[in-house]
Design a protein around this motif. Structure first.
Motif, PDB file in Angstrom:
ATOM      1  N   ILE A 124      38.454  28.200  39.211  1.00 43.51           N
ATOM      2  CA  ILE A 124      39.131  29.001  38.185  1.00 43.51           C
ATOM      3  C   ILE A 124      39.818  28.090  37.180  1.00 43.51           C
ATOM      4  O   ILE A 124      39.778  28.314  35.971  1.00 43.51           O
TER       5      ILE A 124
ATOM      6  N   THR B 187      42.004  36.518  37.625  1.00 49.61           N
ATOM      7  CA  THR B 187      41.329  35.781  38.686  1.00 49.61           C
ATOM      8  C   THR B 187      42.124  34.547  39.060  1.00 49.61           C
ATOM      9  O   THR B 187      42.126  34.144  40.218  1.00 49.61           O
TER      10      THR B 187
ATOM     11  N   ALA C 155      44.627  35.669  41.467  1.00 48.29           N
ATOM     12  CA  ALA C 155      43.959  35.946  42.744  1.00 48.29           C
ATOM     13  C   ALA C 155      43.645  34.645  43.474  1.00 48.29           C
ATOM     14  O   ALA C 155      43.846  34.534  44.689  1.00 48.29           O
TER      15      ALA C 155
ATOM     16  N   PHE D  43      42.239  44.247  43.738  1.00 48.35           N
ATOM     17  CA  PHE D  43      40.784  44.393  43.705  1.00 48.35           C
ATOM     18  C   PHE D  43      40.402  45.867  43.746  1.00 48.35           C
ATOM     19  O   PHE D  43      39.561  46.334  42.975  1.00 48.35           O
TER      20      PHE D  43
ATOM     21  N   ILE E 192      34.734  40.091  36.894  1.00 53.83           N
ATOM     22  CA  ILE E 192      36.055  40.167  37.515  1.00 53.83           C
ATOM     23  C   ILE E 192      35.943  40.777  38.904  1.00 53.83           C
ATOM     24  O   ILE E 192      36.524  40.276  39.873  1.00 53.83           O
TER      25      ILE E 192
ATOM     26  N   LEU F 280      34.287  38.268  41.221  1.00 55.67           N
ATOM     27  CA  LEU F 280      35.179  37.171  41.619  1.00 55.67           C
ATOM     28  C   LEU F 280      36.263  37.679  42.564  1.00 55.67           C
ATOM     29  O   LEU F 280      36.537  37.063  43.597  1.00 55.67           O
ATOM     30  N   LEU F 281      36.871  38.835  42.215  1.00 60.54           N
ATOM     31  CA  LEU F 281      37.948  39.350  43.066  1.00 60.54           C
ATOM     32  C   LEU F 281      37.399  39.758  44.428  1.00 60.54           C
ATOM     33  O   LEU F 281      38.062  39.572  45.443  1.00 60.54           O
TER      34      LEU F 281
ATOM     35  N   PHE G  68      37.060  36.636  46.384  1.00 58.45           N
ATOM     36  CA  PHE G  68      38.379  36.144  46.806  1.00 58.45           C
ATOM     37  C   PHE G  68      38.941  37.014  47.919  1.00 58.45           C
ATOM     38  O   PHE G  68      39.548  36.512  48.869  1.00 58.45           O
TER      39      PHE G  68
END
Lengths: 898, 113
Positions: A114, A358, A361, A517, A762, A765-766, A769
């Motif tokens: 990130i 992100t 996160a 998320f 998003i 990615l979330l 994570f």
């Protein structure tokens, strides 16, 4: 005392280490012997005297250690010692080491990735030579808005200014690239003057820059590729320079590739070609009826922005009453690049939002990983407290031991950091791919900056999260610990509470991540399924452009439009086909319109309105109902009087409570050419699925004759899509073999809408994570629960011996985990409430696209409940194996266990 | 004899510097000299003497050099550095002021406050 003497003493001590050691040895030995001799002289027997001398001196080793410390010898030496010792301990516990390193690598890898993205997009300086000398020039037109200037204005600035070293221009163009024989792709392009790259001060990555003569019509069959285009469409072919490709049915030579660093500044543009000003009108995109070019310029060394501005004022004055009304300008605005960066457009603002989300996160994942490792270190610290006690008894100071434990955790965190860097390096391409959906041109490249930041993060987190276990482990009373032969009986409540706090914190952080998320995922699903106002199923689309040199006469264009609809409409499997210059989700042009309403007669309202050109069959093809008045007809052509249809929002906003039919609208530029409103069409989404509806006006294509348009084709069934798409080419090819087009479909249009394209990365990615966080929580809870079961083996044994049922024992373990989990969930819910306050609830830009909560409130109970349920299950699952072990504790073994 | 006194913090450094200001001494000699000048009224811990010596050496208040000892073995002798000598008068003055203040404290009466 000055630094130099200290340094000299330290250097001497380090370099002449062995001599100093022997000197110290001799000195201390002499001391004891001399003292003993004195005692002998006083009548004490020799042996007794030596003993007494040693006792009175105290700990010799301790004194030596303090002497070494006093000299500052120890810093380097003890560091090497600690590193060596630390490596040995880590090696001895491979299980612990692997779990800790993997955990940290996951947390740090997410952050390195990130950071790399944020860095490439926002933090890195502009990738141009001496960017502080670069400016943009805008023109302010009678509507008081800033616009990109016209070619005439560009030529004037270039000719008459003296404060610029170079002035370059660029315009937009569409390219259709024939990837395979059948599929053509629509590539956005940029037409640039031959000095454009040198004005920016950028070198091509491959090949050469444009030459001046390539700006002359006929010699302009050369292009450069953007880095992304080169990568995705040409497989990063290093031999691409010099190759011939076919763009817009015309063979052109690729002369070079632009560097990746330009990506974030010239987003989405794939093809760079020479700007031929004489033929720009036919070559490029004419926007809202005007030719426009972006002007950049480089200030002469020593020239100031102020000079350039006053000069621009003078040049602009000649455009107050120019030869052509299109060139009319009130003034010019000269803005430097840094300023422009701060006034970021909606795309960049949206991407910024997404990237910060992100980044937060990723930070949460790192915190979870660190808390996890800290709790593992704590558990191990308790195991090691005998070792610590022995060292303390031998004269090791607490500071020294803390330093050693910190060195050990620093080693662990650095290992994690290095693994993270390696893994991130491997994943560079895939991460770049995911993120470029959010911000075209953003990329991940693991370079020294990313490396140094990761190193810093490793060391700081090692210090912060290594400190807790180090303090805990060294808070030992040596006498108590050495006497206590069975530390596993009690274990001490303090370290256990600390461990529980760390696990609870992980659950709380996991809750924050999952809620964030969940809210965004639910928003995404709402956006995807929100009513569009039209029926996208079974609709094919094709976007066409007319060849530059053909169909220039209006009658030709009108005939082509008519015939295209006619032919496509008759194809087998097709229900109907309609033409528009801007499909749904493509947005629309806007302009200032005069609107004459009953209340404003005879003066007109002046409003900025979006407008689209459509053919008569367009609305029915998309199943958009007419609400009032009539639909467009074939007869609304160039010969007939101009007409318009407006949407419901238009009618509501400008004709509240009145009937708009029969009223007139006209462009502010040409107020005499008014159009009569003949109908009202139902609202539908033109830009994004979740946009707020805007007033829109629709004009007949037969009256506007756009040079670029799309056909929407409704087919009978989904199975017809392929056949129709294949047959479409033949039909259009026979109309004009030089037409070029790109095929698509309405569902694809929606899928590719700006808002879904922004939201998707998003969510991805979330989600990853969130998955990482869950994995870490499992590892953390499992580790700590197993440890606490092992610690309490004897207690469990006693309980079993006293008749506790197996289930009760398992319940004991689960209850303990759940207690911690619920505390964590409570705190996490509170934190999630606090953090989601920062979630945007409105979009950015003219139709409100972007990443924000849609259809779901910040405190959506379903999301919170689902997150809590998921975490509870994760905690229970992680406690399962330790609970089983507890159930099978044999009381005989447990009670003998020592 | 009275019970020997514990040292106030900082006293040991002061004592060492006074001891080595008279002549260069071996570490053991420093101990004996301190006992001598304090007339055996101070309890000097033998262990902590060495870290104190090393610390002063490190801070260049005193310096050490190797020399032949009485029985022809090399031994380490400590003496005051030039810088240490220069600071001696002001330090003695400061020391006396502190000693004065400390001496005055126990005799303080309520009326004086």
């Amino acid at each position: 005392m000055n630094l130099w003497t200290r340094l000299r003493s330290w250097l001497r001590a380090t370099l002449k280490h062995s001599r100093m050691e022997s000197e110290m040895d001799a000195e201390l030995r002499f001391h004891v012997e001399a003292y003993a001799e004195d005692l002998v002289r006083g009548g004490v027997p020799h042996k007794e005297a030596m003993r007494q001398a040693r006792i009175e001196f105290g700990g010799i080793e301790r004194a030596k250690e303090e002497c070494r410390e006093a000299r500052g010898v120890n810093i380097l030496e003890s560091l090497i010692q600690d590193v060596r010792y630390g490596l040995r301990t880590l090696q001895k516990n491979p299980g612990f080491t692997v779990v800790a390193v993997v955990t940290l690598a996951l947390g740090m890898g997410a952050n390195a990735a990130i950071f790399g993205l944020v860095d490439s997009a926002f933090l890195r300086g502009l990738p141009f030579r001496e960017p502080d000398r670069l400016v943009h020039i805008w023109t302010v037109e009678p509507d008081h808005d800033w616009h990109t200037p016209t070619p005439m204005q560009y030529l004037a600035v270039r000719k008459e200014s003296s404060s610029f070293e170079q002035v370059a221009a660029a315009g937009w163009a569409d390219y259709f690239y024939d990837a395979d024989d059948s599929v053509s792709q629509n590539l956005p392009g940029f037409l640039v003057t031959s000095n454009w790259l040198s004005t920016l001060g950028v070198q091509p990555l491959l090949g050469r820059d444009f030459r001046e003569e390539e700006q002359i019509a006929g010699q302009d069959a050369v292009v450069m590729l953007s880095y992304d285009c080169w990568h995705t469409r040409f497989h990063a072919d290093p031999q691409v320079a010099g190759k011939q490709i076919v763009l817009n049915r015309r063979p052109v030579t690729v002369i070079g590739v632009l560097p990746q660093s330009l990506g974030p500044y010239y987003q989405e543009l794939e093809i760079f070609a020479p700007l031929v000003l004489d033929s720009y009108a036919s070559q490029g995109n004419v926007r809202a009826g005007k030719m426009r070019v972006q002007i950049i310029a480089r200030l002469r060394p020593g020239a100031t922005l102020g000079q350039a501005r006053s000069e621009a004022e003078v040049i602009a004055s000649q455009f107050k009453n120019p030869g052509s009304p299109a060139d009319k300008a009130d003034r010019f605005v000269v803005e430097d690049f840094e300023e422009m960066r701060q006034h970021a457009g909606p795309t960049v603002q949206n991407a910024r939002r997404g990237l910060w989300m992100t980044a937060v996160a990723a930070g949460v994942v790192l915190l979870i990983a660190c808390a996890n490792v800290a709790s593992l270190l704590l558990a191990r610290g308790v195991k090691r407290h005998r070792e610590v006690a022995v060292r303390a008894a031998l004269g090791c100071s607490r500071r020294r031991m803390i330093r050693q434990l910190l060195t050990e955790s620093a080693l662990l965190f650095l290992c994690g950091g290095s693994v993270a860097i390696v893994v991130t390096r491997w994943c560079e391409e895939i991460i770049t791919k995911v993120a470029s959906g959010m911000l075209p041109g953003a990329y991940l490249q693991v370079d020294t900056r990313v490396f140094l930041v990761s190193l810093g993060v490793s060391l700081v987190s090692a210090l912060v999260f290594g400190m807790i276990p180090a303090l805990q482990a060294t808070a030992v009373n040596p006498i108590e610990s050495l006497k206590d032969a069975a530390p596993n009986a009690a274990g001490g409540s303090h370290p256990r509470r600390m461990r529980e706090v760390l696990i609870g914190a992980q659950v709380a952080l996991g809750m924050v991540l999952l809620v964030g998320f969940g809210l965004l995922l639910r928003s995404f699903l709402y956006v995807e399924s929100s009513p569009m106002g039209y029926d996208p199923r079974n609709v094919l689309t094709a976007t066409l452009r007319l060849p530059a040199t053909r169909h220039t006469a209006p009658s030709d264009r009108a005939r082509l439009l008519h015939e295209a609809v006619e032919r496509v409409g008759c194809m087998p499997g097709v229900i109907s086909a309609g033409i528009t210059d801007s499909l749904p989700m493509d947005g629309a042009d806007s302009a200032q319109l005069n609107i004459w309403t009953a209340s404003s007669q005879p003066a007109a309202m002046n409003e900025t309105v979006y407008f689209v050109s459509v053919s008569p069959e367009y609305f029915s093809t998309l199943k958009i109902p007419m609400l009032a008045g009539r639909a467009l007809r074939e007869t609304d052509n160039r010969e007939a009087s101009p007409v318009a249809i407006v949407n419901q929002t238009f009618a509501k906003q400008y004709f509240p409570g009145a009937n708009p039919i029969g009223s007139r609208i006209a462009f502010v530029d040409s107020p005499a050419a008014w159009k009569e409103i003949v109908g009202v069409v139902s609202d539908f989404r033109q830009r994004n699925p979740e946009e707020d509806l805007r007033p829109l006006a629709y004009f007949p294509v037969a009256q506007t004759l756009p040079g670029r348009w799309s056909i929407a084709i409704r087919v009978r069934a989904a199975s017809d899509m392929g056949n129709v798409a294949a047959a479409f080419g033949k039909q259009l090819g026979s109309l004009d073999p030089q037409l070029y087009w790109a095929m698509g479909s309405m569902p694809q249009q929606i899928h590719d809408s700006e808002s879904l394209t922004l939201r998707r990365p998003i969510i991805t990615l979330l989600a990853s994570f969130g998955g990482l966080a869950m994995m870490l929580v499992v590892v953390g809870v499992f580790g700590v629960t197993s440890y606490s079961v092992a610690e309490r083996t004897r207690e469990i044994g006693i309980r079993v011996a006293l008749g506790a049922a197996r289930q009760e024992i398992a319940g004991l373990v689960f209850r303990e985990s759940l207690r911690v989990a619920f505390a964590g969930l409570a705190v996490g819910t509170f934190c999630a409430f606090a953090i989601t306050r920062f979630f945007p609830t409105e979009g950015i830009g003219w139709s409100g696209s972007g990443i924000f909560l849609y259809g779901v409130s910040r405190t959506d109970s379903l999301t919170y409940l689902a997150a809590a349920a998921l975490l509870t299950n994760v905690v229970l699952a992680a406690s399962w194996a330790p609970a089983r072990r507890a159930m099978h504790v044999d009381p005989m073994v447990a009670l003998r266990y020592d | 004899m009275d019970k020997p006194l514990d040292l106030l913090p900082g006293t040991l450094d002061r004592l060492i510097r006074t001891a080595v200001s008279l002549e260069s001494l071996r570490a053991y000699g420093v101990l004996l000299r301190i006992q001598q000048i304090s007339k055996n009224r101070l309890e000097i811990q033998q262990g902590p003497l060495y870290p104190a010596l090393y610390r002063l050496d490190h801070r260049a208040r005193i310096t050490s050099e190797c020399d032949e000892s009485e029985n022809n073995r090399t031994a380490k002798y400590y003496r005051l550095t030039a810088a240490g000598k220069r600071r001696l008068p002001t330090e003695v003055e400061k020391w006396n002021r502190i000693a004065d203040v400390i001496a005055g404290i126990p005799g303080t009466t309520p009326e004086e406050v």
